[in-house]
Design a protein around this motif. Structure first.
Motif, PDB file in Angstrom:
ATOM      1  N   GLY A   1      60.842 -10.954  59.763  1.00 26.59           N
ATOM      2  CA  GLY A   1      62.294 -11.070  59.829  1.00 26.59           C
ATOM      3  C   GLY A   1      62.986 -10.179  58.822  1.00 26.59           C
ATOM      4  N   THR A   2      64.293 -10.329  58.711  1.00 28.31           N
ATOM      5  CA  THR A   2      65.081  -9.391  57.919  1.00 28.31           C
ATOM      6  C   THR A   2      65.772 -10.022  56.721  1.00 28.31           C
ATOM      7  OG1 THR A   2      67.008  -9.809  59.336  1.00 28.31           O
ATOM      8  CG2 THR A   2      65.564  -7.980  59.952  1.00 28.31           C
ATOM      9  N   ARG A   3      65.827 -11.333  56.639  1.00 30.19           N
ATOM     10  CA  ARG A   3      66.613 -11.973  55.595  1.00 30.19           C
ATOM     11  C   ARG A   3      65.753 -12.307  54.374  1.00 30.19           C
ATOM     12  NH1 ARG A   3      71.278 -14.896  56.016  1.00 30.19           N
ATOM     13  NH2 ARG A   3      71.048 -15.222  58.230  1.00 30.19           N
ATOM     14  N   SER A   4      66.302 -12.074  53.205  1.00 24.39           N
ATOM     15  CA  SER A   4      65.658 -12.526  51.977  1.00 24.39           C
ATOM     16  C   SER A   4      66.669 -13.354  51.201  1.00 24.39           C
ATOM     17  CB  SER A   4      65.178 -11.344  51.128  1.00 24.39           C
ATOM     18  OG  SER A   4      66.266 -10.553  50.721  1.00 24.39           O
ATOM     19  N   ARG A   5      66.198 -14.202  50.310  1.00 23.92           N
ATOM     20  CA  ARG A   5      67.078 -15.111  49.580  1.00 23.92           C
ATOM     21  C   ARG A   5      66.931 -14.909  48.083  1.00 23.92           C
ATOM     22  NH1 ARG A   5      69.136 -19.175  53.294  1.00 23.92           N
ATOM     23  NH2 ARG A   5      68.423 -18.434  55.318  1.00 23.92           N
ATOM     24  N   GLN A   6      68.054 -14.816  47.395  1.00 17.66           N
ATOM     25  CA  GLN A   6      68.029 -14.781  45.938  1.00 17.66           C
ATOM     26  C   GLN A   6      67.923 -16.193  45.384  1.00 17.66           C
ATOM     27  OE1 GLN A   6      71.632 -12.580  45.067  1.00 17.66           O
ATOM     28  NE2 GLN A   6      70.496 -10.669  44.937  1.00 17.66           N
ATOM     29  N   VAL A   7      68.445 -17.161  46.145  1.00 20.80           N
ATOM     30  CA  VAL A   7      68.396 -18.572  45.776  1.00 20.80           C
ATOM     31  C   VAL A   7      67.886 -19.337  46.986  1.00 20.80           C
ATOM     32  CG1 VAL A   7      69.789 -20.608  45.206  1.00 20.80           C
ATOM     33  CG2 VAL A   7      70.263 -18.417  44.088  1.00 20.80           C
TER      34      VAL A   7
END
Length: 401
Positions: A173-179
Motif C-alpha cells: 500500500g501507499t500510506r505510512s503513519r507518523q503516529v
C-alpha cells in the motif's frame, strides 16, 4: 529533564512507574484475513463496532472479485497466522476515493452523484483488501513478554507516538503513519493476544489522574492545547467532499459549523464505522443530512425545503442561504428550537461534548472517558470552535512532561 518533585516530574513518575501489564485484561482479538473482500471487511468491523483490526495472511488463494475467503482468521488455531498489519475504515474509504472520478462527481448534481457512487461502491465491495491502493499501518506490534515489562511512557513514546515501523508499508500500500492509534501484542507462539488502543491508555491515566499532580489541574490553554485554526465544513458540504478534505489534511475529523461559525456537528471516521459498500451513495448527501440519517433523525436545517429543489444540488449553498434568509424559515426554525432540545449537535442528531478554553485537563479527560470520545472541541461562549483536543495531543503532552 523534569525535577522529580515538579508538576512535570509527577506525571513522568506515573508513566515511568506503570507497566503495560497493569492495563492488560483478557480479550478476544478480532482479525481479518488478507484474502477478505472490502464488503466482508466492512461487515466484520461493523458487527464488532470497531474501526480497525489486525490483518493475517490467510490460507488459500487470492480473493476474487465478488469476495472470496473468510473475513475473520481462525480462532484458537495451533499454528500462529502471519500478521500483515492493520486495516481500518480510513484505509478503505481512502482507497475508495482513488476509485472514483472526483472531477466528474463535482460536476454532477446530487442524484447523479449518488448513482455514480452506488455503482462504484458495488464494484469496490468485491475488491480484495490486500490489493487496495491506499493502505496503512495504523498499528504497532510488540512481543507480549517485552510489552508487559515496558513502562507506560515507553509504550506511549515508542509505540503510539514514534513507532519504529512507521515507514513500513503493508500489502504494497501507499500510506505510512507518523503516529498510530493501537498496538497488538503477540505471545511466544506468535498468536495475537491483545490490542491496546490510545483510548485504553487514556482511560487508565484518567483513573489515576490524582497521581498526575498540578498538570491535570492546569487549563488546556495553559497546557498549550489550543493551536492553529480548527478545520471545518458547512452542513451543506457533500459528505464526500468532507472526506476528501480530511484526506488532504491527513486528519480524522472535521467540525461542522453553521453560517455564524458555531459548531453543530462532528464528521469523523468514527461516524463511518458502520458504513457498508452499498451505502456509499449516501456520501453524496450534504454532511448535515448524512449525519442526521446516521443518527436516526432529520436534519433540522432543512425544516422548510424549497419546492422542487434539493439541498444537495449544484446550487446548494445559494439555495440554503435563500431559505435561511426567508421569514418562513425563521418562523420554522423558531418552532423547531421550541420542539427540540437545543444542545450542541441536536441539529444532526449528535450530542456534542465541548469544553471552554479554561477547562482543566482533568475536566477534558473526564469528558473523553465518560463519553468514549476521540476528541473534544474547545469552543467560546458562542460555540465557535477555537481548538480541538485529541487523544494523541494528550499523550504527546503527558509523555513530554
Amino acid at each position: 529533564m523534569a525535577e522529580p518533585g515538579s508538576p512535570r516530574g509527577q506525571t513522568r513518575r506515573l508513566l515511568s512507574a506503570t507497566k503495560l501489564s497493569a492495563l492488560l485484561r483478557p480479550q478476544h482479538v478480532v482479525t481479518i484475513k488478507d484474502s477478505a473482500s472490502v464488503d466482508q471487511t466492512l461487515r466484520v468491523l461493523a458487527a464488532h463496532r470497531i474501526l480497525s483490526a489486525p490483518v493475517v495472511v490467510g490460507a488459500g488463494g487470492a480473493c476474487t472479485e465478488g469476495g472470496g475467503g473468510s473475513a475473520t482468521g481462525p480462532s484458537g488455531a495451533d499454528k500462529a497466522p502471519e500478521v500483515a498489519g492493520f486495516i481500518d475504515i480510513r484505509d478503505l474509504l481512502s482507497s475508495f476515493l482513488h476509485e472514483v472520478d472526483l472531477k466528474a462527481l463535482a460536476d454532477a448534481k446530487m442524484l447523479k452523484r449518488m448513482r455514480i457512487l452506488e455503482e462504484q461502491g458495488a464494484r469496490f465491495a468485491g475488491k480484495c483488501i490486500k490489493d487496495l491502493r491506499s493502505l496503512g499501518s495504523d498499528g504497532w506490534f510488540y512481543p507480549q513478554h517485552a510489552a508487559e515489562n515496558a513502562s507506560l511512557r515507553e509504550i506511549i513514546h515508542d509505540g503510539f507516538l514514534h513507532p519504529k515501523d512507521s515507514k513500513r508499508v503493508v500489502f504494497g500500500g501507499t500510506r505510512s503513519r507518523q503516529v498510530v492509534h493501537r498496538l497488538a501484542l503477540f505471545d511466544s507462539a506468535g498468536h495475537l493476544s491483545h490490542v491496546i488502543s490510545q483510548s485504553d491508555v487514556i482511560k487508565y491515566l484518567y483513573e489515576h489522574v490524582d497521581d498526575m499532580g498540578p498538570l491535570a489541574d492546569a487549563s488546556i490553554t495553559d497546557n498549550g492545547f489550543i493551536k492553529g485554526a480548527v478545520i471545518s465544513v458547512r452542513p451543506e458540504t457533500p459528505a464526500l467532499d468532507a472526506m476528501v478534505l480530511m484526506e488532504e489534511k491527513n486528519i480524522s475529523a472535521v467540525a461542522v459549523v453553521n453560517a455564524q461559525g458555531a459548531i453543530i456537528g462532528n464528521f469523523s471516521i468514527s461516524e463511518l464505522r458502520t458504513i457498508m459498500a452499498e451505502h456509499f451513495g449516501s456520501l453524496a448527501l450534504p454532511v448535515g443530512e448524512f449525519l442526521a440519517l446516521e443518527h436516526g433523525t432529520e436534519y433540522a436545517g432543512y425544516a422548510i425545503p424549497s419546492s422542487g429543489s434539493s439541498p444537495g444540488g449544484s446550487n446548494a449553498a445559494e439555495e440554503l442561504k435563500r431559505i435561511e434568509d426567508s421569514q418562513a424559515h425563521r418562523f420554522a426554525a423558531d418552532r423547531t428550537m421550541r420542539r427540540r432540545e437545543s444542545h450542541p449537535g441536536y441539529e444532526v442528531g449528535q450530542t456534542l461534548i465541548t469544553c471552554s478554553p479554561d477547562a482543566s485537563l482533568h475536566e477534558v479527560l473526564d469528558k473523553i472517558v465518560a463519553n468514549r470520545l476521540h476528541r473534544v472541541y474547545v469552543c467560546n461562549d458562542s460555540l465557535v470552535p477555537c481548538g480541538v483536543v485529541t487523544l494523541t495531543d494528550i499523550l504527546h503532552k503527558l509523555v513530554d512532561a
